[in-house]
Design a protein around this motif. Structure first.
Motif, mmCIF file in Angstrom:
data_model
loop_
_atom_site.group_PDB
_atom_site.id
_atom_site.type_symbol
_atom_site.label_atom_id
_atom_site.label_comp_id
_atom_site.label_asym_id
_atom_site.label_seq_id
_atom_site.Cartn_x
_atom_site.Cartn_y
_atom_site.Cartn_z
ATOM 1 N N LEU A 21 71.515 19.786 33.377
ATOM 2 C CA LEU A 21 71.646 18.311 33.726
ATOM 3 C C LEU A 21 71.412 18.020 35.006
ATOM 4 N N ILE A 22 72.299 18.654 35.813
ATOM 5 C CA ILE A 22 72.209 18.144 37.335
ATOM 6 C C ILE A 22 71.487 19.200 38.244
ATOM 7 N N LYS A 23 70.911 20.310 37.821
ATOM 8 C CA LYS A 23 70.617 21.187 38.515
ATOM 9 C C LYS A 23 69.723 20.843 39.745
ATOM 10 N N ASN A 24 68.548 19.937 39.396
ATOM 11 C CA ASN A 24 67.784 19.472 40.478
ATOM 12 C C ASN A 24 68.002 18.064 41.047
ATOM 13 N N ILE A 25 69.477 17.549 41.044
ATOM 14 C CA ILE A 25 69.867 16.294 41.462
ATOM 15 C C ILE A 25 70.738 16.834 42.410
#
Length: 153
Positions: free
Chosen positions: A17-21
């Motif tokens: 869910l937060i990998k690219n944030i």
């Protein structure tokens, strides 16, 4: 009670869910009960202990807030992916230089010009207890991940 397999799957889901944030809003509680939010760049991946790490200055107001009221929230948003993640947990200040070396990334030089030689550099460790998220797949119906275990209570 959460089994280790369930926990691993939940951590994997949160990581996806937060990998690219990279940036989230780190929200603390002040002595008067007001909420303060700070943009923060997370350091490292979510580990098997379900923790997030952030670099900060040890003399910052958010550190004082965390020391008085450890309950925090970190929110991550990706409008392009219609993804919204709200992470609740408790935070603590960590001054372990070995952990800092492990988590350091060159981009942090922008905020910490002396790098790990900054005299009052510290880490904020967030022990995740609950995650609520909304994404385009779930049609904005809130989904929940819980990281509470009997050993952490």
């Amino acid at each position: 009670m959460t089994t280790s397999t369930d926990r691993e799957q939940q951590i994997q889901k949160l990581d996806e869910l937060i990998k690219n944030i990279d940036y989230g809003m780190f929200t603390t509680v002040d002595d008067d009960g007001s909420l303060h939010s700070y943009p923060m760049s997370r350091s490292g991946e979510i580990n098997s202990d379900a923790t997030l790490w952030f670099f900060t200055y040890s003399d910052s107001h958010k550190v004082t807030e965390v020391e008085h009221y450890p309950q925090v929230n970190v929110s991550f948003v990706s409008p392009e992916q219609q993804r919204f993640v709200s992470i609740s947990g408790s935070s603590q200040v960590v001054k372990d230089r070995n952990k800092m070396r492990e988590l350091w990334k060159p981009e942090l030089q922008t905020w910490f010009p002396k790098g790990l030689d900054e005299p009052n550099i510290a880490l904020l460790k967030v022990n995740i207890t609950q995650v609520n998220y909304w994404d385009s797949i779930s049609s904005f119906k809130p989904q929940k991940l819980s990281f509470l275990t009997t050993s952490r209570l």
